[in-house]
Every structure is written in C-alpha cells, then in structure tokens.
Enzyme design. Structure first.
Site, PDB file in Angstrom:
ATOM      1  N   LYS A   1       0.878  -1.171   0.000  1.00 18.86           N
ATOM      2  CA  LYS A   1       0.000   0.000   0.000  1.00 18.86           C
ATOM      3  C   LYS A   1       0.915   1.220   0.000  1.00 18.86           C
ATOM      4  O   LYS A   1       1.674   1.432   0.939  1.00 18.86           O
ATOM      5  CB  LYS A   1      -0.878  -0.012   1.256  1.00 18.86           C
ATOM      6  CG  LYS A   1      -1.687   1.273   1.503  1.00 18.86           C
ATOM      7  CD  LYS A   1      -2.881   1.362   0.607  1.00 18.86           C
ATOM      8  CE  LYS A   1      -3.778   2.544   0.968  1.00 18.86           C
ATOM      9  NZ  LYS A   1      -4.485   2.359   2.249  1.00 18.86           N
TER      10      LYS A   1
ATOM     11  N   SER B   1       1.434   5.533  -1.556  1.00 18.96           N
ATOM     12  CA  SER B   1       0.701   6.719  -1.975  1.00 18.96           C
ATOM     13  C   SER B   1       0.623   6.772  -3.491  1.00 18.96           C
ATOM     14  O   SER B   1       1.561   6.387  -4.195  1.00 18.96           O
ATOM     15  CB  SER B   1       1.403   7.972  -1.465  1.00 18.96           C
ATOM     16  OG  SER B   1       0.812   9.122  -2.033  1.00 18.96           O
TER      17      SER B   1
ATOM     18  N   THR C   1       0.181  11.716  -2.092  1.00 18.00           N
ATOM     19  CA  THR C   1      -0.909  12.502  -2.651  1.00 18.00           C
ATOM     20  C   THR C   1      -1.113  13.765  -1.832  1.00 18.00           C
ATOM     21  O   THR C   1      -1.344  14.839  -2.383  1.00 18.00           O
ATOM     22  CB  THR C   1      -2.206  11.685  -2.668  1.00 18.00           C
ATOM     23  OG1 THR C   1      -2.041  10.544  -3.502  1.00 18.00           O
ATOM     24  CG2 THR C   1      -3.376  12.513  -3.196  1.00 18.00           C
ATOM     25  N   ALA C   2      -1.033  13.639  -0.513  1.00 15.75           N
ATOM     26  CA  ALA C   2      -1.215  14.797   0.355  1.00 15.75           C
ATOM     27  C   ALA C   2      -0.248  15.909  -0.030  1.00 15.75           C
ATOM     28  O   ALA C   2      -0.624  17.084  -0.135  1.00 15.75           O
ATOM     29  CB  ALA C   2      -1.021  14.395   1.810  1.00 15.75           C
TER      30      ALA C   2
ATOM     31  N   HIS D   1      -5.576  11.029   7.339  1.00 16.88           N
ATOM     32  CA  HIS D   1      -6.236   9.975   8.112  1.00 16.88           C
ATOM     33  C   HIS D   1      -7.066  10.533   9.263  1.00 16.88           C
ATOM     34  O   HIS D   1      -7.785  11.497   9.119  1.00 16.88           O
ATOM     35  CB  HIS D   1      -5.215   8.947   8.595  1.00 16.88           C
ATOM     36  CG  HIS D   1      -4.483   8.249   7.497  1.00 16.88           C
ATOM     37  ND1 HIS D   1      -5.039   7.969   6.280  1.00 16.88           N
ATOM     38  CD2 HIS D   1      -3.190   7.811   7.424  1.00 16.88           C
ATOM     39  CE1 HIS D   1      -4.160   7.368   5.508  1.00 16.88           C
ATOM     40  NE2 HIS D   1      -3.027   7.269   6.179  1.00 16.88           N
TER      41      HIS D   1
END
Length: 276
Positions: free
Chosen positions: A56, A58, A108-109, A152
């Site tokens: 997992k 980004s 992504t952030a 989150h």
C-alpha cells in the site's frame, strides 16, 4: 525463510479492515501473507527499492515505481470529503516563508498541498519537514513547525491539540476537478506475472467483501493496531476511506489518478506517466 507473499500496509483502520480476512487466512484458495505494518513514507521507500511483493503506497509515489510494480484496481483509498488538511496554531496563519511538516514528499497529500499552495501561497512557503503522520500535530502544537499537513484520523482529532484548519486540500481538489481524491494505492510486483496478479486482485476484493459482510470480525484486529485510537474514531475512519473505490477503481477512480499525476507533472512535481 518463508515463501509466503510479502505484503506491507499501514496500521490504520482502513487498511486493517480491508486486509483482515486475507491476513488471517480467511480467503479461500489464498494463504495468509507475511504482513509488515509501516507508515506510508516507509512503504513508499520499500516500493522504490523494490522490496515487497504487494504494498500500500501513496498515489504520489506511483511515477517512481511503475516500471517494477503494477497498480491494482482495488484495495486502495479514494474518496470524497476525506482530503488532507493544513493545520496551524492560529486560524489566519500566513504560510509565506513558513516551515510545514508533511508525512511524505512522495504522497498525494504533498502533491495536493503543492498544487494548492501554488495559488494560495504566491509568496512561497519555507522549509518542508518530513515527519511520521502521528508526530505532525504535536509538532505544530508545540511550535516546532509553523503548519502541518495531516491525513487519516487527524481530520477527527486535530481540535484536541488546539489547532485550526487553515485549508482542506480535498475540498480544493474536488471543487476544481469534481473527482474523488486518490490517496493510497495497492501495487503488486510485475514479476509475479499477470495470472498471479489477477488472482491477488480477486483475493483483495474477497477480503473487502468479507469485511463489509461481517464488520465485527475485524474489530479486534483493527483496534489492536489503531495506536490507541478511540473506537468511534476508528469507525469514522473506515466509513470515510473504505468505499466503492476500494472494491474497484472504475472509470472515475482511474480518471482521478490520471488527473492528479498529470497536474503534478505539469508543475514539475513528478515525472510524466501513463495510467491505463
């Protein structure tokens, strides 16, 4: 030495909820993998070094790993109303020349922040400091940084630190594009082969369906890894990040990923890539 598949994902409730059934050998025909828990900045690095079979990461990391890893159309995190936030100690902070803590520069952030800041902070921000996501709010509160980019469950808890939401990156993204926010991607090593990758895709979908069918089954696993998170916050986290895009990216999900990476490439933040 184990011959089990190596899988890495975060201890966040959405990941433990999604992968609970598979991690516990509850998906018929697919043995439980060898699981490593790691924050997103670590899994991004693992993918870039080619360590791990399935990870997992980004979506912001994709351009650097697509030669060796294939994006899977399920298991990840996209959504609406779930974007990263910029937090400060005062509600009207000017970020010009300021120090900003972020969870990763390959996230992504971070890409959403840079796309937003190009318009909202014309004078340019100052230093970027990478911190584990759970250390960002304390750092802002204690004055070690001027602002923090949080992800989150911080969406639900930042007020407990006396912080203010300066901007919502997801809100800005959705207003501009009308698309969901692509946050976390699931990638599999290409050397596993097309047949194996297809089987893993169905395994992940089965794990997602099992989680939805019996949410209570994963409860202990989720809370055990949720870093002392309040159970109600864990439930909010799952409801926000586990949705129809987790089962299948579909046309809209793929369009969101392409839009993010195309816009970031235009700003020189990532190398250009083609997402099919």
């Amino acid at each position: 030495m184990t011959d089990r598949l190596s899988v890495a994902y975060s201890p966040c409730p959405n990941d433990t909820f999604v992968f609970h059934a598979w991690a516990h050998g509850l998906v018929p025909g697919e043995p439980a993998p060898e699981v490593r828990f790691a924050d997103i900045d670590i899994t991004n690095g693992l993918a870039e070094r080619g360590e791990g079979d399935l990870l997992k990461i980004s979506y912001g990391q994709l351009p650097w790993v697509l030669d060796e890893y294939q994006l899977l159309p399920c298991g990840g995190a996209l959504g609406r109303g779930c974007g990263p936030l910029v937090l400060t100690r005062s509600p009207d902070e000017d970020l010009t020349g300021r120090t900003v803590a972020v969870p990763s520069e390959r996230s992504t952030a971070y890409l959403l922040f840079r796309l937003w800041a190009a318009k909202a902070v014309p004078g340019g921000f100052g230093e970027i400091v990478v911190l584990p996501f759970d250390q960002i709010m304390p750092a802002v509160r204690d004055g070690r940084v001027d602002a923090g980019l949080v992800i989150h469950e911080a969406r639900f808890t930042y007020q407990q630190y006396g912080l203010h939401r300066l901007a919502d990156m997801g809100e800005a993204w959705e207003q501009e594009t009308g698309l969901p926010i692509p946050l976390g991607a699931i990638v599999a090593r290409r050397s596993l082969g097309a047949e194996r990758i297809a089987a893993l895709t169905e395994t992940i979908r089965a794990s997602v369906r099992a989680a939805w069918a019996d949410p209570a089954a994963s409860r202990a696993y989720v809370l055990a890894h949720a870093q002392e998170m309040d159970p109600a916050v864990a439930d909010q986290h799952i409801a926000l990040y586990v949705n129809e895009f987790t089962a299948d990216l579909g046309e809209e999900g793929h369009a969101a990923v392409r839009a993010l990476l195309d816009r970031a490439a235009e700003e020189g933040l990532v190398p250009p890539v083609a997402i099919s």
